[in-house]
Scaffold this active site. Structure first.
Site, short mmCIF file in Angstrom:
data_model
loop_
_atom_site.label_atom_id
_atom_site.label_comp_id
_atom_site.label_asym_id
_atom_site.label_seq_id
_atom_site.Cartn_x
_atom_site.Cartn_y
_atom_site.Cartn_z
N GLY A 524 0.49 -1.48 0.31
CA GLY A 524 -0.57 -0.15 0.10
C GLY A 524 1.23 0.86 0.49
N GLY A 527 3.71 1.04 1.75
CA GLY A 527 5.18 0.49 2.28
C GLY A 527 4.11 -1.51 1.71
CG ASP A 640 -7.34 6.24 2.70
OD1 ASP A 640 -8.30 5.87 2.07
OD2 ASP A 640 -6.05 5.15 2.80
#
Length: 834
Positions: A524, A527, A640
């Site tokens: 993602g 990382g 998110d």
């Protein structure tokens, strides 16, 4: 052949007369039919334990009549075997009977015209034949006085259809040439033989293959003593056992139930998918995974299970954005087509072999599904060292591996010749293979040359390079030590800010096998994510901050600060962190089923999520958001929320994750403003994307998008429809206005859908994605609407971005040119919004 037909015709007339004129003829009862009994439409016989029943049943439209075996004690009456699958009874079913006849045949007769509609065969004759339905589901014809299975005249286990019952030995007799294999139905309501078959392939070392006609579409990989190489999740369990049997006469695979109370339905579907379900009495239906003791079994599982997708010497990795790569030390055969995604021609060696000089070496590749073994050779008693010597002496041998890994270090020898086909990377429980390479591939400092001057020059250059390298190394170490001392002071200050257990880097490194690519389970904006196992056996997920990550120290601290203070059953549990040198890592509990997007957007895995599961996931996400917005000590806006940030535990319960972009608001505030817009396109609300205003209603918008995606199995971003250019939200709203919301439903939910509940859930999702923030409900209202079916819902208004598809598309394009967006929907930032 003509004489056989005449014999059967004569036999049918004799049987007709016997049935018509014998007043003592009786109906079959219990589990046996003898030569004086018949089985008519409406009659059944049951196995001795009452597990199975044999009788006539109707199927299809228009109805056709079949003789078959079904589960008796299961309300669904699931059919497991059909006798006359390719010759259905279309005439009056009352004219048809099942009869046992000498010399040992089982016949389906039309007593009206004396026609034999279906019959078994026999290799020998007996005076008193009977047909018996065993409690294993096997229908056998035998001598009434002989119950020895080796002496059966005929048995249905030799002719399995789409259901693989426990006890069926699938394989091939190498002496007689007889093969037992599965043949799928042509469709769900047509049991006739389709094109899809499954075989235990004995050419080379045994493996199971699924074919469409003569074309292999999937293979399990070879048997390794514990399981099939390509099905790592097929682990030993207390429900059933399975094995491969090999002897001088042939080879077979079979599995046996360990508990009689369990019902397993292992089927080969018309689509070429092998799937296992188990009957759960409490739920009254078949479930792919009824409990934590047994993993879900569905193959093919993903695109890497498609046979030979990467061509010869290619390696498929489902976690790699490119899907196909070449094995190390190999190059694409045709670079242009390969780069465009046409991998069928595969890869070739970078350096040609030179076997005649005896300089070739073998390189170990670990964590893979072993290649196709149809052209292999094996010996089950050799050691690995002996195996290498055999392969080394044969210039046609390209690779070797052990046969049996049930003991350490393994035993047996398996050799491959020619190209290596259908190899894939496995994140867990993959195997090792040793591939032949040219010696020059492993040369470090010196080349191989017969010219002594060239050798001396190479040695001189190597020595000077070594001296220069050592000098640089000394300088580098000095600078590194200075930098480390400076870092230690910063780390001590950072660690004081975190109220979490701190893991040592060495512990994480050991647990993830030095961050092996085989342990990688995700990627993602932060990382890479690795699966690991701690020394006490606990499974963990390690999120490792990448040096090139779009997120950094602030997001790292942010996630720790928020998630450490949040405790809820629908949040992923943060176990600790690691801050050492350049490394920053978060350690979470491991989620067995990974993320929600891996299920709902996958054509195969989505079948595993029925409507009750999806509704439970929707409710779980809603409860988690309600806790964030209202019940936690901090009022938090996630910012998110998306399918890839919802993880699923062993029981498919949702866990919200990734709080790196979350923000808290104080007191009774529910809204804030930012000049740095972060999130994922497709889930972001209009006021946040355009004006930088975020609030708890921004999360509500994201939740609404997620609800519609879960129900439809389609992504909002990138959704297309042949009749219009709307996104998923617009499409759902148009169906809602036309009172056709049920058409949004994922086709895989047809068998498990609760139509009123689904239509209500779509309505709630549309209320959450309305254009104006004040029109959207808060999460407490959403949860109330989901759990209280008697609560009236207001009419949904036009969703956000419904009329702005072109604007959104242009934004995607401009953002893409800045490199802010990737196809795996990582989080991004847009600077200075309008």
């Amino acid at each position: 052949m003509e004489s056989v037909s005449l014999l059967l015709l004569l036999l049918s007339w004799l049987l007709l007369l016997a049935v018509s004129n014998n007043p003592n003829s009786s109906h079959a009862t219990h589990d046996i039919i003898n030569s004086t009994q018949i089985l008519k439409d409406g009659d059944t016989i049951s196995s001795s334990g009452g597990r199975f029943e044999l009788g006539f049943f109707k199927l299809g439209s228009p109805f056709k009549q079949y003789l078959g075996i079904r589960y008796k004690q299961i309300p669904a009456k699931t059919v497991v075997w059909v006798a006359n699958r390719n010759v259905p009874i279309i005439a009056n079913a009352s004219q048809v009977v099942l009869k046992v006849a000498k010399p040992g045949l089982l016949l389906v007769l039309n007593i009206n015209n004396a026609a034999i509609l279906w019959s078994t065969n026999t290799s020998r004759a007996v005076q008193n034949p009977v047909a018996q339905l065993l409690d294993s589901g096997n229908l056998v014809v035998r001598d009434a006085a002989d119950e020895n299975p080796d002496n059966f005249l005929w048995q249905s286990f030799d002719y399995p259809a789409q259901t693989y019952l426990p006890g069926v030995r699938m394989g091939k007799n190498l002496v007689t040439g007889k093969e037992v294999y599965m043949t799928a139905w042509r469709s769900d309501d047509d049991p006739s033989s389709g094109e899809i078959t499954m075989h235990c392939d004995p050419s080379g070392y045994p493996q199971t293959v699924i074919r469409n006609g003569s074309t292999v579409i999937y293979r399990t990989g070879p048997w390794n003593g514990l399981r099939w190489s390509g099905i790592p999740f097929l682990s030993r369990n207390p429900i059933y056992t399975y094995d491969l049997v090999m002897d001088q006469d042939g080879m077979w695979i079979a599995y046996q139930l360990l508990k009689n109370s369990v019902y397993i339905h292992l089927t080969l579907t018309p689509a070429g998918v092998l799937q296992r379900e188990m009957w759960v009495e409490q739920g009254g239906k078949w479930y792919p995974r009824p409990g934590p003791m047994i993993e879900t079994l569905v193959v093919p599982l993903d695109v890497c299970d498609s046979y030979g997708i990467c061509g010869p010497n290619g390696l498929c990795n489902i976690d790699d954005s490119a899907t196909c790569t070449c094995l190390d030390k190999f190059l694409a055969k045709y670079e242009g087509p390969w780069d465009m995604g046409n991998w069928s021609e595969g890869c070739v060696r970078r350096t040609a072999l030179n076997c005649s000089e005896g300089t070739d070496v073998f390189v170990e590749y670990s964590g893979i599904k072993l290649p196709d073994t149809r052209n292999s050779w094996f010996n089950r008693t050799m050691t690995l060292g002996e195996c290498e010597q055999v392969c080394r002496r044969n210039c046609s041998c390209t690779a070797y591996s052990v046969v049996d890994i049930s003991s350490d270090p393994g035993s047996g020898c398996l050799l491959w010749f020619g190209d290596l086909m259908d190899t894939r990377s496995l994140s867990q429980k993959g195997q090792s293979i040793f591939i032949r390479m040219a010696a020059s591939e492993l040369a470090v400092f010196y080349g191989v040359s017969s010219n002594s001057k060239v050798k001396r020059r190479n040695i001189l250059i190597g020595s000077l390079s070594l001296a220069f390298g050592l000098t640089l190394l000394a300088l580098g170490l000095g600078f590194y030590m200075w930098k480390m001392k400076r870092k230690e002071k910063e780390e001590m200050k950072s660690k004081q800010d975190f109220e979490l257990p701190l893991f040592n880097l060495s512990t994480i490194t050991r647990g993830t096998n030095n961050f092996s690519s085989n342990n990688k389970i995700g990627e993602g904006g932060f990382g890479l994510v690795y699966k690991g196992v701690l020394e006490d056996g606990m499974e963990i997920a390690v999120k490792r901050l990448s040096k090139t990550s779009m997120q950094g120290l602030e997001e790292f601290k942010n996630e720790i600060i928020y998630i450490a203070k949040l405790q809820h059953r629908n949040f992923v549990k943060l176990l600790g962190c690691c801050i050492q040198g350049e490394e920053m890592m978060l350690v979470y509990e491991y989620m067995t089923n990974k993320s929600l997007d891996a299920f709902i957007f996958d054509s195969i895995k989505s079948k595993l999520l029925d409507w009750p599961m999806r509704f439970n996931i929707i409710n779980g996400i809603a409860r988690g958001l309600l806790y964030l917005h209202q019940d936690s000590q901090l009022r938090i806006i996630h910012r998110d929320l998306k399918a890839s940030n919802v993880l699923l535990d062993m029981d498919m319960n949702p866990k919200i994750s990734d709080f790196g972009l979350a923000r808290s608001v104080s007191g009774n505030e529910i809204e804030a403003n930012t000049r740095h817009v972060v999130g994922t396109l497709g889930y972001m609300s209009p006021e946040y994307t355009i004006d930088g205003l975020f609030s708890i209603k921004s999360d509500v918008f994201s939740f609404g998008v997620l609800v519609l995606e879960i129900i439809s199995g389609k992504r909002n971003r990138g959704f297309s429809h042949p009749d219009h250019h709307l996104n998923l939200l617009g499409h759902a709203w148009m169906l809602y206005k036309k009172e056709k919301s049920v058409e949004l439903l994922d086709q895989h939910l047809a068998d498990s859908c609760d139509a009123p509940q689904i239509i209500r859930s779509i309505h709630i999702g549309l209320l959450c994605v309305q254009q104006c923030t004040e029109d959207r409900p808060n999460m407490s209202s959403v949860l109330m609407m989901l759990t209280n079916e008697n609560l009236l819902l207001s009419e949904a208004k036009e969703p956000g971005f419904f009329t702005k598809r072109k604007m959104a598309t242009s934004e995607y394009s401009s953002s893409s040119t800045r490199g802010d967006i990737s196809i795996n929907e990582v989080s991004f930032s847009l600077i200075d919004p309008r």
